[in-house]
Motif scaffolding. Structure first.
Motif, PDB file in Angstrom:
ATOM      1  N   LYS A 324       0.830  -1.207   0.000  1.00 48.13           N
ATOM      2  CA  LYS A 324       0.000   0.000   0.000  1.00 48.13           C
ATOM      3  C   LYS A 324       0.865   1.258   0.000  1.00 48.13           C
ATOM      4  O   LYS A 324       0.597   2.215  -0.733  1.00 48.13           O
ATOM      5  CB  LYS A 324      -0.943  -0.002   1.208  1.00 48.13           C
ATOM      6  N   LEU A 325       1.922   1.266   0.814  1.00 51.28           N
ATOM      7  CA  LEU A 325       2.801   2.433   0.872  1.00 51.28           C
ATOM      8  C   LEU A 325       3.539   2.616  -0.454  1.00 51.28           C
ATOM      9  O   LEU A 325       3.660   3.741  -0.969  1.00 51.28           O
ATOM     10  CB  LEU A 325       3.803   2.278   2.018  1.00 51.28           C
ATOM     11  N   ALA A 326       4.014   1.515  -1.024  1.00 50.77           N
ATOM     12  CA  ALA A 326       4.762   1.591  -2.285  1.00 50.77           C
ATOM     13  C   ALA A 326       3.883   2.105  -3.424  1.00 50.77           C
ATOM     14  O   ALA A 326       4.338   2.889  -4.270  1.00 50.77           O
ATOM     15  CB  ALA A 326       5.333   0.217  -2.630  1.00 50.77           C
ATOM     16  N   VAL A 327       2.631   1.671  -3.477  1.00 51.45           N
ATOM     17  CA  VAL A 327       1.716   2.148  -4.521  1.00 51.45           C
ATOM     18  C   VAL A 327       1.493   3.651  -4.392  1.00 51.45           C
ATOM     19  O   VAL A 327       1.486   4.385  -5.386  1.00 51.45           O
ATOM     20  CB  VAL A 327       0.367   1.399  -4.450  1.00 51.45           C
ATOM     21  N   THR A 328       1.322   4.124  -3.161  1.00 49.92           N
ATOM     22  CA  THR A 328       1.118   5.558  -2.933  1.00 49.92           C
ATOM     23  C   THR A 328       2.331   6.362  -3.394  1.00 49.92           C
ATOM     24  O   THR A 328       2.197   7.378  -4.097  1.00 49.92           O
ATOM     25  CB  THR A 328       0.851   5.829  -1.446  1.00 49.92           C
ATOM     26  N   VAL A 329       3.514   5.915  -3.019  1.00 54.23           N
ATOM     27  CA  VAL A 329       4.740   6.614  -3.390  1.00 54.23           C
ATOM     28  C   VAL A 329       4.929   6.609  -4.906  1.00 54.23           C
ATOM     29  O   VAL A 329       5.276   7.629  -5.509  1.00 54.23           O
ATOM     30  CB  VAL A 329       5.960   5.974  -2.698  1.00 54.23           C
ATOM     31  N   SER A 330       4.678   5.477  -5.542  1.00 56.83           N
ATOM     32  CA  SER A 330       4.863   5.379  -6.991  1.00 56.83           C
ATOM     33  C   SER A 330       3.870   6.271  -7.739  1.00 56.83           C
ATOM     34  O   SER A 330       4.210   6.843  -8.785  1.00 56.83           O
ATOM     35  CB  SER A 330       4.719   3.930  -7.462  1.00 56.83           C
ATOM     36  N   PHE A 331       2.669   6.420  -7.203  1.00 62.29           N
ATOM     37  CA  PHE A 331       1.689   7.308  -7.842  1.00 62.29           C
ATOM     38  C   PHE A 331       2.140   8.765  -7.752  1.00 62.29           C
ATOM     39  O   PHE A 331       2.039   9.520  -8.730  1.00 62.29           O
ATOM     40  CB  PHE A 331       0.320   7.139  -7.189  1.00 62.29           C
ATOM     41  N   VAL A 332       2.647   9.164  -6.597  1.00 65.14           N
ATOM     42  CA  VAL A 332       3.116  10.545  -6.425  1.00 65.14           C
ATOM     43  C   VAL A 332       4.287  10.841  -7.363  1.00 65.14           C
ATOM     44  O   VAL A 332       4.335  11.900  -8.007  1.00 65.14           O
ATOM     45  CB  VAL A 332       3.516  10.796  -4.953  1.00 65.14           C
ATOM     46  N   ILE A 333       5.230   9.911  -7.456  1.00 65.33           N
ATOM     47  CA  ILE A 333       6.375  10.086  -8.362  1.00 65.33           C
ATOM     48  C   ILE A 333       5.899  10.215  -9.810  1.00 65.33           C
ATOM     49  O   ILE A 333       6.366  11.083 -10.562  1.00 65.33           O
ATOM     50  CB  ILE A 333       7.362   8.910  -8.224  1.00 65.33           C
ATOM     51  N   SER A 334       4.976   9.360 -10.206  1.00 66.99           N
ATOM     52  CA  SER A 334       4.440   9.406 -11.570  1.00 66.99           C
ATOM     53  C   SER A 334       3.772  10.746 -11.858  1.00 66.99           C
ATOM     54  O   SER A 334       3.929  11.308 -12.949  1.00 66.99           O
ATOM     55  CB  SER A 334       3.422   8.277 -11.781  1.00 66.99           C
ATOM     56  N   LEU A 335       3.038  11.258 -10.885  1.00 60.47           N
ATOM     57  CA  LEU A 335       2.330  12.532 -11.056  1.00 60.47           C
ATOM     58  C   LEU A 335       3.311  13.691 -11.229  1.00 60.47           C
ATOM     59  O   LEU A 335       3.114  14.581 -12.068  1.00 60.47           O
ATOM     60  CB  LEU A 335       1.420  12.779  -9.849  1.00 60.47           C
ATOM     61  N   ILE A 336       4.386  13.672 -10.440  1.00 62.94           N
ATOM     62  CA  ILE A 336       5.405  14.734 -10.533  1.00 62.94           C
ATOM     63  C   ILE A 336       6.067  14.720 -11.910  1.00 62.94           C
ATOM     64  O   ILE A 336       6.230  15.763 -12.555  1.00 62.94           O
ATOM     65  CB  ILE A 336       6.458  14.576  -9.423  1.00 62.94           C
ATOM     66  N   TRP A 337       6.451  13.534 -12.378  1.00 61.02           N
ATOM     67  CA  TRP A 337       7.101  13.442 -13.689  1.00 61.02           C
ATOM     68  C   TRP A 337       6.143  13.791 -14.823  1.00 61.02           C
ATOM     69  O   TRP A 337       6.549  14.373 -15.840  1.00 61.02           O
ATOM     70  CB  TRP A 337       7.695  12.050 -13.897  1.00 61.02           C
ATOM     71  N   PHE A 338       4.872  13.461 -14.659  1.00 61.94           N
ATOM     72  CA  PHE A 338       3.871  13.857 -15.649  1.00 61.94           C
ATOM     73  C   PHE A 338       3.859  15.382 -15.804  1.00 61.94           C
ATOM     74  O   PHE A 338       3.838  15.911 -16.925  1.00 61.94           O
ATOM     75  CB  PHE A 338       2.489  13.354 -15.216  1.00 61.94           C
ATOM     76  N   ALA A 339       3.882  16.091 -14.677  1.00 58.44           N
ATOM     77  CA  ALA A 339       3.884  17.559 -14.709  1.00 58.44           C
ATOM     78  C   ALA A 339       5.149  18.089 -15.389  1.00 58.44           C
ATOM     79  O   ALA A 339       5.105  19.060 -16.150  1.00 58.44           O
ATOM     80  CB  ALA A 339       3.768  18.108 -13.288  1.00 58.44           C
ATOM     81  N   ILE A 340       6.304  17.439 -15.120  1.00 57.16           N
ATOM     82  CA  ILE A 340       7.567  17.859 -15.738  1.00 57.16           C
ATOM     83  C   ILE A 340       7.513  17.668 -17.249  1.00 57.16           C
ATOM     84  O   ILE A 340       7.874  18.558 -18.021  1.00 57.16           O
ATOM     85  CB  ILE A 340       8.750  17.070 -15.136  1.00 57.16           C
ATOM     86  N   TYR A 341       7.060  16.508 -17.673  1.00 52.00           N
ATOM     87  CA  TYR A 341       7.009  16.218 -19.105  1.00 52.00           C
ATOM     88  C   TYR A 341       6.076  17.180 -19.842  1.00 52.00           C
ATOM     89  O   TYR A 341       6.377  17.640 -20.941  1.00 52.00           O
ATOM     90  CB  TYR A 341       6.545  14.783 -19.349  1.00 52.00           C
ATOM     91  N   GLN A 342       4.934  17.466 -19.242  1.00 47.72           N
ATOM     92  CA  GLN A 342       3.965  18.331 -19.914  1.00 47.72           C
ATOM     93  C   GLN A 342       4.401  19.799 -19.890  1.00 47.72           C
ATOM     94  O   GLN A 342       4.182  20.531 -20.846  1.00 47.72           O
ATOM     95  CB  GLN A 342       2.580  18.184 -19.255  1.00 47.72           C
ATOM     96  N   GLY A 343       5.016  20.218 -18.782  1.00 44.95           N
ATOM     97  CA  GLY A 343       5.360  21.631 -18.630  1.00 44.95           C
ATOM     98  C   GLY A 343       6.696  22.045 -19.222  1.00 44.95           C
ATOM     99  O   GLY A 343       6.885  23.207 -19.575  1.00 44.95           O
ATOM    100  N   LEU A 344       7.636  21.080 -19.331  1.00 44.42           N
ATOM    101  CA  LEU A 344       8.991  21.428 -19.762  1.00 44.42           C
ATOM    102  C   LEU A 344       9.419  20.688 -21.023  1.00 44.42           C
ATOM    103  O   LEU A 344      10.616  20.460 -21.239  1.00 44.42           O
ATOM    104  CB  LEU A 344       9.988  21.128 -18.629  1.00 44.42           C
ATOM    105  N   ALA A 345       8.469  20.318 -21.867  1.00 47.09           N
ATOM    106  CA  ALA A 345       8.785  19.543 -23.068  1.00 47.09           C
ATOM    107  C   ALA A 345       9.793  20.258 -23.964  1.00 47.09           C
ATOM    108  O   ALA A 345      10.748  19.654 -24.464  1.00 47.09           O
ATOM    109  CB  ALA A 345       7.502  19.242 -23.845  1.00 47.09           C
ATOM    110  N   GLY A 346       9.607  21.560 -24.159  1.00 52.56           N
ATOM    111  CA  GLY A 346      10.517  22.308 -25.015  1.00 52.56           C
ATOM    112  C   GLY A 346      11.912  22.425 -24.435  1.00 52.56           C
ATOM    113  O   GLY A 346      12.913  22.325 -25.154  1.00 52.56           O
ATOM    114  N   VAL A 347      11.995  22.639 -23.125  1.00 57.84           N
ATOM    115  CA  VAL A 347      13.287  22.759 -22.447  1.00 57.84           C
ATOM    116  C   VAL A 347      14.071  21.450 -22.560  1.00 57.84           C
ATOM    117  O   VAL A 347      15.282  21.450 -22.798  1.00 57.84           O
ATOM    118  CB  VAL A 347      13.090  23.140 -20.962  1.00 57.84           C
ATOM    119  N   ILE A 348      13.373  20.330 -22.388  1.00 60.68           N
ATOM    120  CA  ILE A 348      14.023  19.019 -22.466  1.00 60.68           C
ATOM    121  C   ILE A 348      14.673  18.818 -23.836  1.00 60.68           C
ATOM    122  O   ILE A 348      15.824  18.386 -23.944  1.00 60.68           O
ATOM    123  CB  ILE A 348      13.000  17.900 -22.194  1.00 60.68           C
ATOM    124  N   GLY A 349      13.948  19.146 -24.892  1.00 55.46           N
ATOM    125  CA  GLY A 349      14.492  18.975 -26.233  1.00 55.46           C
ATOM    126  C   GLY A 349      15.703  19.840 -26.498  1.00 55.46           C
ATOM    127  O   GLY A 349      16.661  19.407 -27.151  1.00 55.46           O
TER     128      GLY A 349
END
Length: 456
Positions: A324-349
């Motif tokens: 249960k704890l691992a699922v919660t942590v993995s969801f939070v990590i996924s959400l943070i990276w989702f925001a990075i990918y969507q918000g900084l796509a141009g910077v990454i390239g």
């Protein structure tokens, strides 16, 4: 009281244990992936789009070797944890010795077979005419570092099961530092381009591999004897049985890379971007994506010694709490990276290729669509690790294979035939949604069975 229940894995707070095992594992993998990211950045700045495309075409070789390493390392580690949880010390020793022998065999096999069939492999991996020579030159050098990478990745799991994940983190960091320092020296100083990137990489991998081997006499819970290296069918079968989900997860990732490379080559040619930009961008995104993937692997793999030991010791409530704890942590990590990918796509390239408007435009388009559902990427990985740790490899295998093999590859082939390049890209978020649904179904039925048997 059973002496096993005095073990820290059975009594320490779950959050403390998860942090202890997950963070070093994640950092170790991140550092390992940084080898390729650093190569891509320097190659992109020196050679441009063609150079990045060439290293991308060669990357399935690394992924295939990663599959071999994880199968052996995770399978060995899972068995060691189960044996130690049951108090079977001798079986744990035999498991490690057989795994060590297998790693030597696999390393030699990769170098020999890879060199014999290199040109054919490069073509299968999706090389265009313009990137073939660079991809072949890069791969030919990389092959000689892959046996050390196999040891590095395998020992990450094995040393973690011995209770010292920080050691492999240090090994990988030293290797990465060497790679980062030598990359500009060989690429720019000696004007060696992609070949220079490959040389810097294998030097770093060699050093990390040697440092991992030095740890063998320092094992706390395992005693290594060369006499135990004689391969035993039963021991190897157990290693492969519990390691096969990790193998198929990575091998399906390699197949996915090969399929997507070829789709980028085919359908990219029909757009204003062209095959090389499509190949280059896909390769760059896969490297960046792996940083997030590494963090999630850290969480899921970090639960294995906790779940494996406690399941073996029949401490089922701790296994459920860990999950249960691992699922919660993995969801939070996924959400943070989702925001990075969507918000900084141009910077990454722009980190990889500058002053190329077409490349920049396609990068933003690709990342935002491909990572559209990344916020649910992590929980299925944690669920697969849960099944692997409790000795149910076939459920773990089903879930591990689902995203790439069962969903993404078929969807990419089908949708691209209708919608071209965009069809191949949108297959990824569709696969993420379907994989999450499958994970929910599998874990719901498993916990229902536990309640029926009064485990929880």
């Amino acid at each position: 009281m059973d002496k096993n229940l005095k073990n820290p894995l059975a009594i320490d707070p779950i959050s403390k244990l998860l942090l202890r095992f997950s963070v070093p594992t994640a950092l170790t993998l991140i550092v390992n992936y940084l080898y390729n990211i650093v190569d891509q950045i320097f190659v992109g700045q020196k050679v441009g789009v063609v150079g990045i495309a060439a290293t991308n075409v060669a990357f399935p070789l690394t992924t295939i070797c990663m599959a071999i390493a994880l199968m052996t390392g995770d399978g060995c580690a899972a068995n060691i944890s189960l044996h130690l949880g049951r108090g079977e010390k001798e079986d744990a020793d035999n498991t490690f010795a057989n795994a060590f022998a297998l790693l030597i065999v696999f390393g030699v096999f990769v170098v020999i077979v890879g060199n014999i069939f290199l040109e054919q492999l490069i073509l299968i991996f999706g090389a265009t005419e313009s990137v073939f020579e660079s991809a072949a030159s890069y791969s030919r050098i990389i092959l000689f570092g892959l046996p050390f990478m196999i040891f590095n990745v395998s020992f990450t799991a094995i040393i973690r099961s011995d209770g010292n994940p920080k050691y492999t983190m240090k090994c990988m960091m030293i290797g990465a530092l060497i790679n980062v320092v030598l990359d500009p020296v060989f690429i720019f100083g000696f004007d060696m381009g992609v070949e220079g990137a490959a040389i810097a990489t294998i030097i770093g991998q060699f050093v990390s591999g040697i440092l991992c081997l030095i740890y063998i006499p320092k094992f706390k819970n395992i005693h290594f004897s060369a006499l135990n290296m004689k391969l035993k069918a039963k021991t190897c079968k157990m290693i492969f049985t519990l390691g096969i989900p990790s193998f198929f997860t990575q091998i399906s990732a390699a197949i996915m890379q090969i399929v997507m490379n070829n789709l980028m080559r085919k359908y990219g040619a029909a757009t204003i971007y062209g095959s090389d930009i499509a190949l280059s961008c896909y390769g760059m995104v896969m490297k960046i994506y792996q940083l997030a993937h590494a963090m999630l692997v850290g969480v899921s793999s970090g639960t294995q010694p906790i779940n494996g030991f406690n399941f073996g010791a029949k401490q089922y409530s701790r296994v459920k709490e860990t999950y249960k704890l691992a699922v919660t942590v993995s969801f939070v990590i996924s959400l943070i990276w989702f925001a990075i990918y969507q918000g900084l796509a141009g910077v990454i390239g722009s980190l990889f290729v500058k002053n190329d408007p077409l490349y920049s435009e396609f990068t933003k388009h690709f990342i935002r669509i491909y990572m559209m559902a990344f916020f649910i990427y992590g929980p299925p990985m944690t669920t697969a690790s849960f099944f692997q740790a409790i000795g149910k490899p076939w459920k773990a295998l089903l879930l591990s294979l689902s995203r790439q093999a069962f969903f993404l590859i078929p969807l990419a082939l089908f949708l691209s035939s209708i919608y071209g390049l965009d069809g191949a890209i949108i297959a990824a978020p569709a696969a993420d949604i379907l994989t999450m649904a499958l994970a929910v179904i599998l874990i719901t039925f498993e916990l229902k069975q536990w309640r029926k048997e009064n485990f929880i």
